[in-house]
Design an enzyme around this catalytic site. Structure first.
Site, PDB file in Angstrom:
ATOM      1  N   LYS A 215       0.869  -1.177   0.000  1.00 42.88           N
ATOM      2  CA  LYS A 215       0.000   0.000   0.000  1.00 42.88           C
ATOM      3  C   LYS A 215       0.908   1.230   0.000  1.00 42.88           C
ATOM      4  O   LYS A 215       1.634   1.469   0.957  1.00 42.88           O
ATOM      5  CB  LYS A 215      -0.916  -0.009   1.228  1.00 42.88           C
ATOM      6  CG  LYS A 215      -1.908   1.146   1.262  1.00 42.88           C
ATOM      7  CD  LYS A 215      -2.972   0.887   2.341  1.00 42.88           C
ATOM      8  CE  LYS A 215      -3.888   2.097   2.489  1.00 42.88           C
ATOM      9  NZ  LYS A 215      -3.623   2.855   3.714  1.00 42.88           N
ATOM     10  N   HIS A 234      -4.315   2.573  14.966  1.00 48.88           N
ATOM     11  CA  HIS A 234      -4.695   1.186  14.685  1.00 48.88           C
ATOM     12  C   HIS A 234      -3.488   0.288  14.956  1.00 48.88           C
ATOM     13  O   HIS A 234      -2.361   0.753  15.084  1.00 48.88           O
ATOM     14  CB  HIS A 234      -5.116   1.023  13.218  1.00 48.88           C
ATOM     15  CG  HIS A 234      -3.979   1.228  12.247  1.00 48.88           C
ATOM     16  ND1 HIS A 234      -3.462   2.481  11.964  1.00 48.88           N
ATOM     17  CD2 HIS A 234      -3.233   0.356  11.512  1.00 48.88           C
ATOM     18  CE1 HIS A 234      -2.466   2.366  11.114  1.00 48.88           C
ATOM     19  NE2 HIS A 234      -2.294   1.086  10.825  1.00 48.88           N
ATOM     20  N   ASP A 236      -1.670  -3.203  13.131  1.00 44.10           N
ATOM     21  CA  ASP A 236      -1.717  -3.918  11.851  1.00 44.10           C
ATOM     22  C   ASP A 236      -2.218  -5.342  12.076  1.00 44.10           C
ATOM     23  O   ASP A 236      -1.822  -6.005  13.040  1.00 44.10           O
ATOM     24  CB  ASP A 236      -0.321  -3.960  11.216  1.00 44.10           C
ATOM     25  CG  ASP A 236       0.106  -2.605  10.662  1.00 44.10           C
ATOM     26  OD1 ASP A 236      -0.727  -1.689  10.623  1.00 44.10           O
ATOM     27  OD2 ASP A 236       1.283  -2.469  10.293  1.00 44.10           O
ATOM     28  N   HIS A 290      -0.460   2.501  16.394  1.00 46.20           N
ATOM     29  CA  HIS A 290       0.275   3.571  15.721  1.00 46.20           C
ATOM     30  C   HIS A 290      -0.671   4.368  14.827  1.00 46.20           C
ATOM     31  O   HIS A 290      -1.792   3.954  14.539  1.00 46.20           O
ATOM     32  CB  HIS A 290       1.454   3.012  14.915  1.00 46.20           C
ATOM     33  CG  HIS A 290       1.080   1.982  13.895  1.00 46.20           C
ATOM     34  ND1 HIS A 290       0.765   0.676  14.226  1.00 46.20           N
ATOM     35  CD2 HIS A 290       0.967   2.050  12.548  1.00 46.20           C
ATOM     36  CE1 HIS A 290       0.490  -0.012  13.134  1.00 46.20           C
ATOM     37  NE2 HIS A 290       0.594   0.802  12.096  1.00 46.20           N
TER      38      HIS A 290
END
Length: 356
Positions: A215, A234, A236, A290
């Site tokens: 991404k 969020h 990962d 993060h």
């Protein structure tokens, strides 16, 4: 769930607006912690994201080798994020990957729209902007390009950028080399749990099934960076995430109750432990919360590669070797697909509660 289609953030940024649309403004409880990222990056006091030098990870000197590996294991347990240097991927290749991604995002928006994804119909690969996935309809200040880059036989090259001409070649080579680095890191993390080297790699799908999804995040200049986030807080969902960036600061980690801004370390790759490895290790390795800040002065671009297990073929649960009576399993068994659903459901539940 709100899924209104918003204009490209790049178009908003270049339109000359002085204030950002209300759907990009973060809730009041977040605003108090958003500072100037350039000032934040200069701070030397307080905790700093660890830098791990992999040069001696396979040293013939046992003590040197063990010290290097112990530093990586410590960083994975205490932080769950680190700057990797001497990682084995050449500066030249990394520079070409960045130039190719930058060249794509330098194209006019109309040209990039030829690669647009369509999340509503399940076509998630391609050029896009984040849809609102929360009750309040909030948006993040970013556009992106998302595509599967490894294994090679599972790629859909028809949606990869044709401009610049070098994009497919350099991105493919980077994915191949990053896949080898992922094997190396998973081996070290396995040893850190007292397991045989190949165990974690096997548990996340092995060479055939572990997917590498890239991404490229494009964060345009923001007229009111103190009100927005490029990416909201969020963890990962991946096993591991590897990140390159264009040396503009923005990544923040929530460590010991405070947001810590990652410094820009030359020639490094940032690596996150994802939820998948946190689950398998029964929480011994951390998947850290993060987020990404934006700024007025500079465009920030990052290249994140998420190493993800297959969605339904593997049951994610703490490995039996790391579960004891004193340390019972912290996570229930689920597939990767179920874990994604769980996180989305939990997020929407939390936001519904906050918005009442």
């Amino acid at each position: 769930m709100v899924t209104t289609v918003a204009p490209r953030v790049e178009s908003l940024s270049s339109s000359g607006i002085q204030s950002i649309p209300k759907e990009y403004i973060r809730p009041q409880e977040e605003l108090t912690s958003i500072g100037n990222v350039f000032e934040e990056e200069k701070k030397d006091e307080g905790p700093q994201v660890p830098t791990i030098d992999l040069k001696e990870v396979d040293s013939e000197d046992q003590l040197v080798r063990e010290n290097c590996r112990a530093e990586l294991i410590r960083a994975a347990k205490e932080w769950g994020v680190m700057h990797l240097v001497n990682h084995g991927i050449s500066d030249g290749l990394i520079d070409r990957v960045k130039k190719a991604g930058e060249a794509f995002f330098d194209l006019p928006v109309e040209e990039k729209e030829r690669y647009a994804n369509d999340q509503a119909s399940g076509k998630i690969q391609g050029y896009g902007s984040k849809l609102a996935n929360n009750v309040s309809g909030q948006l993040e200040w970013e556009d992106y390009f998302f595509h599967l880059v490894f294994p090679e036989e599972k790629r859909d090259l028809s949606i990869w950028p044709k401009t610049p001409a070098s994009y497919i070649e350099v991105t493919s080579e980077y994915a191949r080399q990053l896949r080898a680095l992922a094997t190396k890191i998973l081996s070290l993390l396995s040893l850190g749990l007292g397991l045989e080297e190949g165990r974690l790699e096997k548990e996340v799908g092995g060479l055939e099934e572990l997917l590498l999804q890239m991404k490229i995040n494009y964060y345009p200049r923001c007229p009111q960076p103190e009100l927005a986030l490029g990416v909201e807080a969020h963890t990962d969902i991946s096993a591991l995430t590897f990140i390159l960036h264009n040396m503009v600061p923005g990544l923040q980690l929530f460590y010991q109750g405070k947001w810590v801004t990652a410094k820009c370390v030359p020639n490094s790759i940032i690596m996150h432990i994802g939820d998948t490895v946190e689950i398998l290790s029964n929480g011994k390795y951390k998947s850290i919360l993060h987020r990404g800040l934006v700024n007025k002065e500079k465009v920030r671009i990052s290249w994140a590669v998420f190493c993800e297990p297959p969605k339904d073929k593997i049951i994610l649960k703490p490995l039996p070797e790391v579960v004891t009576e004193a340390e019972p399993a912290l996570f229930p068994p689920r597939t990767f697909a179920q874990h994604i659903e769980y996180k989305l459901f939990r997020k929407s539940q939390e936001e519904a509660t906050i918005s009442k």
